[in-house]
Scaffold this motif. Sequence first.
Motif, mmCIF file in Angstrom:
data_model
loop_
_atom_site.group_PDB
_atom_site.id
_atom_site.type_symbol
_atom_site.label_atom_id
_atom_site.label_comp_id
_atom_site.label_asym_id
_atom_site.label_seq_id
_atom_site.Cartn_x
_atom_site.Cartn_y
_atom_site.Cartn_z
ATOM 1 N N GLU A 184 0.831 -1.213 0.000
ATOM 2 C CA GLU A 184 0.000 0.000 0.000
ATOM 3 C C GLU A 184 0.863 1.259 0.000
ATOM 4 O OE1 GLU A 184 -3.077 -0.211 -0.560
ATOM 5 O OE2 GLU A 184 -3.262 -2.373 -0.258
ATOM 6 N N LEU A 185 1.990 1.209 0.709
ATOM 7 C CA LEU A 185 2.842 2.402 0.805
ATOM 8 C C LEU A 185 3.519 2.722 -0.517
ATOM 9 C CD1 LEU A 185 4.554 1.883 4.293
ATOM 10 C CD2 LEU A 185 2.471 3.161 3.757
ATOM 11 N N ILE A 186 3.896 1.702 -1.293
ATOM 12 C CA ILE A 186 4.627 1.956 -2.544
ATOM 13 C C ILE A 186 3.686 2.149 -3.733
ATOM 14 C CG2 ILE A 186 6.653 0.692 -1.752
ATOM 15 C CD1 ILE A 186 5.790 -1.661 -3.456
ATOM 16 N N THR A 187 2.377 2.044 -3.485
ATOM 17 C CA THR A 187 1.395 2.283 -4.568
ATOM 18 C C THR A 187 0.365 3.306 -4.101
ATOM 19 O OG1 THR A 187 0.090 0.394 -3.785
ATOM 20 C CG2 THR A 187 1.667 -0.015 -5.567
ATOM 21 N N PRO A 188 0.777 4.549 -3.872
ATOM 22 C CA PRO A 188 -0.148 5.570 -3.349
ATOM 23 C C PRO A 188 -1.293 5.884 -4.313
ATOM 24 C CG PRO A 188 1.912 6.571 -4.072
ATOM 25 C CD PRO A 188 2.126 5.095 -4.119
ATOM 26 N N GLU A 189 -1.146 5.501 -5.590
ATOM 27 C CA GLU A 189 -2.192 5.809 -6.567
ATOM 28 C C GLU A 189 -3.286 4.743 -6.603
ATOM 29 O OE1 GLU A 189 0.602 2.992 -8.436
ATOM 30 O OE2 GLU A 189 0.798 4.803 -7.187
ATOM 31 N N PHE B 292 6.939 8.217 3.716
ATOM 32 C CA PHE B 292 6.844 6.920 4.372
ATOM 33 C C PHE B 292 8.215 6.365 4.752
ATOM 34 C CE2 PHE B 292 2.683 6.967 2.142
ATOM 35 C CZ PHE B 292 1.896 6.910 3.286
ATOM 36 N N ILE B 293 9.257 6.827 4.078
ATOM 37 C CA ILE B 293 10.608 6.463 4.520
ATOM 38 C C ILE B 293 10.869 7.067 5.899
ATOM 39 C CG2 ILE B 293 13.070 6.812 4.095
ATOM 40 C CD1 ILE B 293 12.521 6.642 1.126
ATOM 41 N N VAL B 294 10.518 8.341 6.050
ATOM 42 C CA VAL B 294 10.694 9.015 7.346
ATOM 43 C C VAL B 294 9.842 8.342 8.414
ATOM 44 C CG1 VAL B 294 10.391 11.178 8.604
ATOM 45 C CG2 VAL B 294 11.277 11.213 6.254
ATOM 46 N N LEU B 295 8.576 8.061 8.101
ATOM 47 C CA LEU B 295 7.681 7.422 9.064
ATOM 48 C C LEU B 295 8.170 6.017 9.426
ATOM 49 C CD1 LEU B 295 4.193 8.488 7.633
ATOM 50 C CD2 LEU B 295 5.287 9.317 9.730
ATOM 51 N N THR B 296 8.707 5.294 8.432
ATOM 52 C CA THR B 296 9.216 3.944 8.699
ATOM 53 C C THR B 296 10.398 3.992 9.654
ATOM 54 O OG1 THR B 296 8.486 3.143 6.536
ATOM 55 C CG2 THR B 296 10.184 1.870 7.653
ATOM 56 N N LEU B 297 11.302 4.925 9.429
ATOM 57 C CA LEU B 297 12.468 5.047 10.319
ATOM 58 C C LEU B 297 12.033 5.410 11.736
ATOM 59 C CD1 LEU B 297 14.953 6.894 7.933
ATOM 60 C CD2 LEU B 297 14.967 4.483 8.590
ATOM 61 N N ILE B 298 11.051 6.299 11.853
ATOM 62 C CA ILE B 298 10.524 6.647 13.180
ATOM 63 C C ILE B 298 9.893 5.415 13.829
ATOM 64 C CG2 ILE B 298 8.781 8.007 14.399
ATOM 65 C CD1 ILE B 298 9.217 10.210 12.315
ATOM 66 N N MET B 299 9.134 4.660 13.027
ATOM 67 C CA MET B 299 8.498 3.445 13.540
ATOM 68 C C MET B 299 9.537 2.436 14.007
ATOM 69 S SD MET B 299 7.925 0.048 12.593
ATOM 70 C CE MET B 299 7.970 -0.012 10.825
ATOM 71 N N LEU B 300 10.628 2.274 13.247
ATOM 72 C CA LEU B 300 11.670 1.312 13.608
ATOM 73 C C LEU B 300 12.313 1.675 14.938
ATOM 74 C CD1 LEU B 300 13.361 0.851 10.112
ATOM 75 C CD2 LEU B 300 11.955 -0.814 11.323
ATOM 76 N N VAL B 301 12.640 2.951 15.098
ATOM 77 C CA VAL B 301 13.248 3.402 16.355
ATOM 78 C C VAL B 301 12.257 3.254 17.504
ATOM 79 C CG1 VAL B 301 14.239 5.374 17.578
ATOM 80 C CG2 VAL B 301 14.821 4.983 15.177
ATOM 81 N N GLY B 302 10.995 3.634 17.260
ATOM 82 C CA GLY B 302 9.983 3.544 18.313
ATOM 83 C C GLY B 302 9.707 2.120 18.746
ATOM 84 N N THR B 303 9.564 1.211 17.778
ATOM 85 C CA THR B 303 9.312 -0.191 18.113
ATOM 86 C C THR B 303 10.498 -0.796 18.850
ATOM 87 O OG1 THR B 303 7.950 -0.396 16.120
ATOM 88 C CG2 THR B 303 8.643 -2.432 17.188
ATOM 89 N N SER B 304 11.707 -0.456 18.387
ATOM 90 C CA SER B 304 12.900 -0.959 19.071
ATOM 91 C C SER B 304 12.954 -0.451 20.507
ATOM 92 C CB SER B 304 14.159 -0.521 18.314
ATOM 93 O OG SER B 304 14.165 -1.044 16.999
ATOM 94 N N ALA B 305 12.609 0.814 20.700
ATOM 95 C CA ALA B 305 12.609 1.376 22.052
ATOM 96 C C ALA B 305 11.603 0.664 22.948
ATOM 97 C CB ALA B 305 12.298 2.874 21.990
ATOM 98 N N ILE B 306 10.444 0.308 22.381
ATOM 99 C CA ILE B 306 9.434 -0.412 23.169
ATOM 100 C C ILE B 306 9.933 -1.807 23.529
ATOM 101 C CG2 ILE B 306 7.106 -1.372 23.122
ATOM 102 C CD1 ILE B 306 6.283 0.941 21.337
ATOM 103 N N VAL B 307 10.621 -2.471 22.573
ATOM 104 C CA VAL B 307 11.194 -3.796 22.847
ATOM 105 C C VAL B 307 12.190 -3.705 23.996
ATOM 106 C CG1 VAL B 307 12.685 -5.612 21.932
ATOM 107 C CG2 VAL B 307 10.831 -4.697 20.524
ATOM 108 N N TRP B 308 13.080 -2.731 23.917
ATOM 109 C CA TRP B 308 14.079 -2.550 24.977
ATOM 110 C C TRP B 308 13.395 -2.238 26.313
ATOM 111 C CZ3 TRP B 308 19.394 -3.014 25.028
ATOM 112 C CH2 TRP B 308 20.012 -3.258 23.795
#
Length: 682
Positions: free
Chosen positions: A416-421, A592-608
Amino acid sequence: MKQKKKPLILLRILINLILVATAALLVECVVFQFPALYYKEKPQDIICDGSDPQVEIRTKNALAKLSDEEIRSIEVEQSNQKLLAEYNGEAYEEKTDDSLVEKNGTLYRKIKKTIIDARLAQPYYIHKLDLRVPVTENAGYSVELYLNEKKTDRVYCSIDPKLGAGVANISERCDRIKITLLTNETIDNSKIQVTLSNRFRPNSMRLFFLFVLFGTGALLYQAKTLLRDKPEWIFAILCFALGSLLICGIGTNQVSYDEYVHAKAAYKLSFGTTIESTESAIQMAGNLLPFFHNPEERQLVEAYEDKNNDYSWADIGHQSRFVRSETRVYYPMAIGFKLGRMLHLRFADTVALAKFGNLLFYILVVFFAIRLAKRYQALVALVALLPNSVFLASALTYDAVVNSFLLLGMVLVTNELITPEEKLTWQNTLLILLSFAIGCQSKPIYIVMVLMLLFLGRKKFYNRPQEIVYKLALLIMAGLMLYNIFRPTPAAGSDYYLVGNFDFAGDKRNIGTSVTGQLQYILQNPFTYALLLLKSMAQLLGQYLSGNADFFQYGYLGTGSTIFTWIVIVLALWLALWSAKDVKHRKMPVLFIVLTLIMLVGTSAIVWSSMYVSYTTVGANEIRGVQGRYFIPLFLPFVSCFFNNRLESRLGELARRRILYGVMMAVNLFMIYTLVITVINI
């Protein structure tokens, strides 16, 4: 024409299988069984009753220094007993162990040391040394080998009291052996049996490994049509082969993470309201099954398990017919346990069938994830074939269900993210929600990954009401999942009565854990904890990349080389950045690249943070228990940030997929050989 080709294809497959099997057998006989064929020695017994003048036996008292792990285990047990007494409102009375001695600040255990010094009539090539001793507690022994009065090697082995035996892998020629037996009890020397052997006995697991190794080469070379048009079928075949190697090679050895906890839950789920627990099942649930290190010990272990798998004197228990939601992830394993009982299989075969239930379910879900991926099927297959992923899919654990559905969910999200149209259909909507609902059932922290879909633009929806309903459903599901994190449910390895009470919640494998206490500490010291969190995350990432820690791990069997981490990273980046010849990738939008990177850091922080709250001592200046397997679901979204539609490889899709599957199979097979074949099947 097609009907004429089918018999030819089947004939070619049959010929290839015969050639591969023949090659595996030749390598096993010529390379690995050469000493047995060359020396041809018959088994030889060492008489330990004092009647043989060439065998000297002496026994003496000694002290054995306790390892850090043994000391920690004693301290944890004492701490848990104190907590249990406090929970029950009882006075704690510390029990003393008379076998422990403290000397110069170091803790020792009193032991008996029996030394068997035997001179052989002539040099003998020892492949296996079988030592049988009737002991009631765990014991161990070492073997020193001498040839022409020169020490050539030293081998260590353990003895499980349930087996009364320990078989050591020697593979050396000697004319004198010195066996040092360490026990906590006095042994009657006449009951000690020592047998030296060098039999011609092809190793079935090594043959299986060689068959898969040669078969992989043949498959990748000849199956051009499948590789080009049906990569999901190639994944299914290769993953099943790897998983079968792991399941058959590991057997009932409990080497996965908290496997006994998951085995107990799946075993109970396989019954209705009445649970019949045999002695072997009880030991499996208590992490008490004997451990084998070679095929000879495996025969002893499986015979012991079958003897104690008698339902005529099973323990009877009861449970509700309504299954708790977080328990449903055990259904694939529970079906295996159920079928094993229905077919009256041996205990080891029943356990294997439960693991195969996990493996087949994992393959099925990932099969559709690869098929649904838009032009990045190779990356999905790479994530699914990570050594950690395959190992967990082949063990008694819910991670197979978690990882497969999260991978499927992220494939659908990435599409869905790579096909915004393209419009978001109701079928994809339901499938995304279902994938994350199942994948996050036991690990709700990963629900954060799906929240990126809240930022989908209006063009993705047919109308405004659809957008509102969709995003509202995401928020409700995420809210319920996150709420579930704070429910006082039992943690792996913890005592139910303690974690069931929120005041005592925390993983009791570590001293001083307390969910309530740790949360209070974080709230009182938010900046201190924030610095600790960021520092810990950066340090572990640096360790994975520098070689101080290995990312790929087979549970308690060990880890793979750091070079494998870099090989997989480089391969993934190559597949993401360069598209195949004449097959353009779709680029990920910058937002979505920016949002993905934020999500990765956030999820990792929750795991830790989850490990700090539940697994780490209150106020500790470190975060314990974080493992590489927790970041498997984040691998695909990370790589998707590098999708590029400008760089084109000179290689076609067929060549790229050969490289992908060849490299991933090489990494997996190397780890299986070094950690499974040579450690517990040699």
